[in-house]
Design a protein around this motif. Structure first.
Motif, PDB file in Angstrom:
ATOM      1  N   LEU A  92      -8.802  -8.950  -2.240  1.00 27.21           N
ATOM      2  CA  LEU A  92      -8.500  -9.820  -1.102  1.00 27.21           C
ATOM      3  C   LEU A  92      -7.071  -9.598  -0.616  1.00 27.21           C
ATOM      4  O   LEU A  92      -6.813  -9.580   0.593  1.00 27.21           O
ATOM      5  N   GLY A  93      -6.149  -9.397  -1.543  1.00 28.62           N
ATOM      6  CA  GLY A  93      -4.754  -9.178  -1.176  1.00 28.62           C
ATOM      7  C   GLY A  93      -4.566  -7.940  -0.320  1.00 28.62           C
ATOM      8  O   GLY A  93      -3.819  -7.961   0.661  1.00 28.62           O
ATOM      9  N   VAL A  94      -5.238  -6.853  -0.686  1.00 27.37           N
ATOM     10  CA  VAL A  94      -5.120  -5.622   0.111  1.00 27.37           C
ATOM     11  C   VAL A  94      -5.703  -5.831   1.503  1.00 27.37           C
ATOM     12  O   VAL A  94      -5.122  -5.394   2.501  1.00 27.37           O
ATOM     13  N   ALA A  95      -6.841  -6.511   1.583  1.00 29.90           N
ATOM     14  CA  ALA A  95      -7.433  -6.776   2.898  1.00 29.90           C
ATOM     15  C   ALA A  95      -6.502  -7.616   3.765  1.00 29.90           C
ATOM     16  O   ALA A  95      -6.344  -7.350   4.966  1.00 29.90           O
ATOM     17  N   LEU A  96      -5.860  -8.605   3.164  1.00 26.82           N
ATOM     18  CA  LEU A  96      -4.919  -9.438   3.924  1.00 26.82           C
ATOM     19  C   LEU A  96      -3.651  -8.671   4.292  1.00 26.82           C
ATOM     20  O   LEU A  96      -3.105  -8.863   5.385  1.00 26.82           O
ATOM     21  N   LEU A  97      -3.187  -7.797   3.407  1.00 30.19           N
ATOM     22  CA  LEU A  97      -2.015  -6.971   3.726  1.00 30.19           C
ATOM     23  C   LEU A  97      -2.292  -6.046   4.900  1.00 30.19           C
ATOM     24  O   LEU A  97      -1.424  -5.838   5.760  1.00 30.19           O
ATOM     25  N   VAL A  98      -3.494  -5.481   4.937  1.00 30.64           N
ATOM     26  CA  VAL A  98      -3.873  -4.582   6.028  1.00 30.64           C
ATOM     27  C   VAL A  98      -3.840  -5.322   7.358  1.00 30.64           C
ATOM     28  O   VAL A  98      -3.311  -4.825   8.350  1.00 30.64           O
TER      29      VAL A  98
END
Length: 193
Positions: A117-123
């Motif tokens: 989820l963190g990577v998706a939000l960072l993107v």
């Protein structure tokens, strides 16, 4: 092209989701007792992280932004991640039942893995383009897998080491994880002249 390569190296090594952002610590501590399970979890997480970031980017740009539904971002991202995890769980169960049994409860827990989820939000927060978001997610997942495999190898060696009783188990694992994080800090100069 050079910027994309530097972004990927940065995502995998310098800003590693496990060692620099401290995301995904549950599977990091839970699955890394053996290299084969760590590699399996790394592969599954790589697929889920890359595919869900791609789908989350699409949902964000063509659904949430288009209809001003930004307040539903986390809920929709978790739904996409859960669907991706269910698909990968079915594939792993069919292709490698032994890996499916070894991963146990940690495979469905990829749904709640904060690294995904963190990577998706960072993107989304970095306003990356479609290709950049896929490359960033893939590089982050490779960095996640790399650290999982390295840490599993170190933990396998720790079993053979003479560790004082006070430090045996989780304490020595956390000390080794902190040393690994410090070692990865050495990559922070990459890309600067």
């Amino acid at each position: 092209m050079k910027e994309m390569l530097l972004m990927m190296v940065s995502a995998a090594l310098v800003n590693n989701v496990l060692l620099a952002r401290f995301l995904g610590l549950c599977p990091f501590m839970g699955v890394t007792s053996r290299i084969d399970t760590a590699a399996g979890m790394g592969l599954a997480t790589t697929f889920v992280m890359t595919f869900s970031a791609m789908m989350d980017w699409t949902v964000q740009h063509y659904l949430l932004e288009a209809y001003d539904l930004g307040f539903l971002r986390i809920v929709t991202f978790i739904l996409v991640i859960a669907s991706t995890v269910q698909f990968s769980e079915m594939v792993i169960r069919k292709v490698s039942p032994s890996l499916f049994r070894m991963l146990g409860i940690y495979l469905p827990l990829i749904t709640t893995n904060c690294a995904v989820l963190g990577v998706a939000l960072l993107v989304v927060d970095a306003k990356m383009g479609f290709l950049a978001s896929i490359l960033f997610a893939f590089a982050s997942a490779l960095g996640f897998s790399l650290v999982m495999i390295i840490f599993a190898g170190l933990r396998e060696r720790l079993v053979l080491a003479q560790v004082p009783g006070l430090f045996s188990g989780a304490p020595i694992a956390l000390i080794v994880a902190s040393l690994l994080a410090m070692a990865f800090m050495g990559f922070s100069g990459i890309g600067t002249i």
